[in-house]
Design a protein around this motif. Structure first.
Motif, PDB file in Angstrom:
ATOM      1  N   TYR A   1       0.834  -1.208   0.000  1.00 49.95           N
ATOM      2  CA  TYR A   1       0.000   0.000   0.000  1.00 49.95           C
ATOM      3  C   TYR A   1       0.861   1.247   0.000  1.00 49.95           C
ATOM      4  O   TYR A   1       0.467   2.296  -0.501  1.00 49.95           O
ATOM      5  N   GLY A   2       2.062   1.109   0.525  1.00 45.22           N
ATOM      6  CA  GLY A   2       2.998   2.236   0.536  1.00 45.22           C
ATOM      7  C   GLY A   2       3.817   2.356  -0.727  1.00 45.22           C
ATOM      8  O   GLY A   2       4.683   3.224  -0.820  1.00 45.22           O
ATOM      9  N   GLY A   3       3.581   1.480  -1.714  1.00 45.34           N
ATOM     10  CA  GLY A   3       4.240   1.636  -2.998  1.00 45.34           C
ATOM     11  C   GLY A   3       5.388   0.683  -3.269  1.00 45.34           C
ATOM     12  O   GLY A   3       6.027   0.779  -4.319  1.00 45.34           O
ATOM     13  N   VAL A   4       5.668  -0.251  -2.362  1.00 44.75           N
ATOM     14  CA  VAL A   4       6.763  -1.197  -2.575  1.00 44.75           C
ATOM     15  C   VAL A   4       6.287  -2.313  -3.504  1.00 44.75           C
ATOM     16  O   VAL A   4       5.201  -2.865  -3.327  1.00 44.75           O
ATOM     17  N   SER A   5       7.088  -2.666  -4.489  1.00 43.22           N
ATOM     18  CA  SER A   5       6.756  -3.717  -5.439  1.00 43.22           C
ATOM     19  C   SER A   5       6.457  -5.024  -4.721  1.00 43.22           C
ATOM     20  O   SER A   5       7.121  -5.389  -3.743  1.00 43.22           O
ATOM     21  N   LEU A   6       5.458  -5.755  -5.223  1.00 42.75           N
ATOM     22  CA  LEU A   6       5.085  -7.015  -4.585  1.00 42.75           C
ATOM     23  C   LEU A   6       6.235  -8.015  -4.616  1.00 42.75           C
ATOM     24  O   LEU A   6       6.340  -8.877  -3.739  1.00 42.75           O
ATOM     25  N   PHE A   7       7.103  -7.946  -5.623  1.00 41.50           N
ATOM     26  CA  PHE A   7       8.232  -8.865  -5.691  1.00 41.50           C
ATOM     27  C   PHE A   7       9.263  -8.537  -4.619  1.00 41.50           C
ATOM     28  O   PHE A   7       9.826  -9.436  -3.991  1.00 41.50           O
ATOM     29  N   VAL A   8       9.505  -7.244  -4.400  1.00 43.09           N
ATOM     30  CA  VAL A   8      10.394  -6.837  -3.322  1.00 43.09           C
ATOM     31  C   VAL A   8       9.806  -7.273  -1.986  1.00 43.09           C
ATOM     32  O   VAL A   8      10.514  -7.780  -1.102  1.00 43.09           O
ATOM     33  N   VAL A   9       8.505  -7.091  -1.828  1.00 45.69           N
ATOM     34  CA  VAL A   9       7.829  -7.483  -0.594  1.00 45.69           C
ATOM     35  C   VAL A   9       7.975  -8.983  -0.359  1.00 45.69           C
ATOM     36  O   VAL A   9       8.263  -9.434   0.753  1.00 45.69           O
ATOM     37  N   ALA A  10       7.748  -9.760  -1.412  1.00 47.90           N
ATOM     38  CA  ALA A  10       7.851 -11.218  -1.269  1.00 47.90           C
ATOM     39  C   ALA A  10       9.241 -11.630  -0.814  1.00 47.90           C
ATOM     40  O   ALA A  10       9.399 -12.460   0.095  1.00 47.90           O
ATOM     41  N   PHE A  11      10.276 -11.061  -1.425  1.00 52.50           N
ATOM     42  CA  PHE A  11      11.639 -11.393  -1.035  1.00 52.50           C
ATOM     43  C   PHE A  11      11.940 -10.938   0.395  1.00 52.50           C
ATOM     44  O   PHE A  11      12.642 -11.633   1.142  1.00 52.50           O
ATOM     45  N   ALA A  12      11.416  -9.771   0.783  1.00 53.65           N
ATOM     46  CA  ALA A  12      11.706  -9.231   2.112  1.00 53.65           C
ATOM     47  C   ALA A  12      10.952  -9.974   3.212  1.00 53.65           C
ATOM     48  O   ALA A  12      11.475 -10.176   4.315  1.00 53.65           O
ATOM     49  N   VAL A  13       9.729 -10.381   2.928  1.00 52.97           N
ATOM     50  CA  VAL A  13       8.870 -10.969   3.954  1.00 52.97           C
ATOM     51  C   VAL A  13       9.023 -12.482   4.049  1.00 52.97           C
ATOM     52  O   VAL A  13       8.819 -13.073   5.104  1.00 52.97           O
ATOM     53  N   PHE A  14       9.401 -13.131   2.948  1.00 53.43           N
ATOM     54  CA  PHE A  14       9.471 -14.597   2.940  1.00 53.43           C
ATOM     55  C   PHE A  14      10.347 -15.168   4.057  1.00 53.43           C
ATOM     56  O   PHE A  14       9.938 -16.108   4.750  1.00 53.43           O
TER      57      PHE A  14
END
Length: 466
Positions: free
Chosen positions: A113-126
């Motif tokens: 929601y803050g604009g971070v790419s879903l792919f970056v999010v997936a790598f960061a959160v996984f």
């Protein structure tokens, strides 16, 4: 009939090749060629490529390249500075490790929601998800659906103000901004979040009752992610969340107040495309918001970067493949839309209902499902019928805001079928396959978004747009 068959064969070929991992930049013009030759034997192939396919690709780049560029740069900066991981860890601490599913959903939701790419999010959160699911003895096969729910459902298409490209694409077609139909969007977002969360917790509870635990160790799939370690300690949560808040706040202020008060009469001149501020103001607001957030993020976390210039470069380069992938799908759709047989299909779909909101929802869903891309399918649909549905809605006394919100919601329905690129990438990151995890992805990323879209259409019919 032969023309329609040609389109179907072309689409089936695109789906199969994309599912098997072929790059869409290569296969899109080839699949368009198949549809062209089967649908129109006398079609000038080279002219169609240079005068239809490439202009459609170019027009998409012209409209949305700044959003892809700034979004990718912002995501890379959030990753390399450690801000993305700080936000994920803080939300986990607040919710408690015993609520692993909710924690991961919220962490992904806040970041996207803050604009971070879903792919970056997936790598960061996984990595965080793996640790929490292991400690909670939850089935690791639920991790992809958990990340999917937080990354490409309610924050992508429902929540007002989202900088996601799916929320930006309708703006130039309907002269709206990212906050179109905010009340209905919030309701849709809550439905997706609540239904998806309850479903995943139910599935986890049933797995525990059946004696299923975390399972075998997950492969180190995240090893392919950029292994950039910020210098020093992780940034504080206040620092990490500030750029995210800025994206939403600056977007809102410029959308609703600043840009509307500017003298933009020059836009009516040929030099600037004979357009209006209503058509471009929403895009301007997102550009300013993302740029501001990037500058503030660098200023706040300057010492945590190993190399700011390299992070900016990597982010910029990282925007190229996604926009060319989607642009190629849009260009493919442009070729298909130029065929006489497509006019028959379009008229049939538009003839299913006299309600422009329902009709738009059907066409966007169908094309998003066919292409396996929310942004690609919606772009093809709006290029083909956006103006027609805008005129129909205005004739019926409907606000363009409902068209914007329903188009965005519809793009996030059937798009997440098995051949969807984000689904395939997410499973690869998690080291799992369709057989293990896709059913739950389908429920949270297809079934519940479709339910929320139907609910929004019903509520709009009963109470109007709000």
């Amino acid at each position: 009939m032969l023309g329609i068959l040609g389109i179907l064969v072309s689409l089936l070929l695109l789906i199969v090749l994309a599912y098997r991992g072929w790059n869409v930049i290569l296969i899109a013009p080839l699949c368009a060629l198949v549809g062209l030759l089967l649908g129109d034997f006398d079609a000038p192939v080279l002219a169609t490529y240079t005068q239809v396919f490439m202009p459609a690709l170019g027009n998409y780049l012209i409209k949305f390249f700044p959003l892809f560029l700034l979004g990718a740069v912002f995501g890379k900066l959030m990753d390399d500075s450690g801000c993305a991981r700080t936000i994920a860890h803080q939300i986990v601490e607040w919710t408690g490790k015993e609520r692993a599913i909710i924690a991961i959903i919220l962490a992904c939701g806040v970041l996207t929601y803050g604009g971070v790419s879903l792919f970056v999010v997936a790598f960061a959160v996984f990595p965080v998800a793996i640790q929490m699911f292991r400690e909670g003895n939850l089935p690791k096969r639920l991790i992809p659906a958990t990340i999917a729910l937080g990354s490409f459902t309610f924050t992508m298409s429902a929540l007002p103000g989202s900088p996601a490209i799916q929320n930006a694409i309708p703006m130039p077609y309907f002269h709206t901004d990212a906050f179109a139909a905010p009340g209905l969007g919030l309701i849709a977002g809550v439905v997706m979040f609540v239904c998806g969360s309850l479903w995943l917790m139910l599935r986890a509870r049933r797995a525990r009752a059946a004696g299923e635990g975390f399972g075998d160790e997950a492969p180190a799939a995240a090893a392919s992610a950029p292994a950039t370690t910020p210098l020093g300690e992780m940034p504080s949560f206040a620092v990490a969340i500030t750029p995210v808040i800025l994206v939403l706040a600056v977007n809102f202020v410029f959308s609703k107040y600043v840009i509307a008060d500017l003298d933009t009469s020059y836009l009516a001149t040929p030099k600037y495309g004979k357009t209006t501020v209503a058509a471009v103001g929403g895009t301007w607001a997102i550009i300013i918001a993302m740029l501001t957030a990037c500058v503030v993020l660098i200023a706040l976390t300057w010492k945590r970067f190993q190399n700011v210039r390299q992070s900016l470069t990597d982010g910029a380069l990282g925007s190229m493949l996604p926009i060319l992938n989607v642009g190629s799908e849009v260009a493919y759709g442009g070729v298909i839309a130029s065929l006489a047989a497509f006019a028959i299909i379009k008229d049939w779909l538009m003839g299913l209902t006299d309600n422009p909101v329902v009709g738009l929802a059907i066409i966007v869903n169908v094309l998003a499902g066919i292409t396996g891309s929310a942004s690609g399918g919606m772009s093809i649909a709006l290029q083909a019928v956006g103006q027609q549905y805008l005129e129909l809605a205005q004739a019926a006394g409907l606000t363009p805001q409902i068209l914007h919100r329903v188009a965005a919601l519809a793009s996030g329905g059937l798009d997440a079928l098995p051949h969807n690129g984000a689904v395939i990438t997410l499973l690869a990151i998690c080291g799992l396959n369709h057989k293990q995890s896709y059913f739950d992805i389908f429920m949270v990323a297809v079934a519940f978004p479709l339910l929320s879209m139907v609910l929004v259409i019903v509520l709009n019919g009963l109470f109007g747009t709000f």
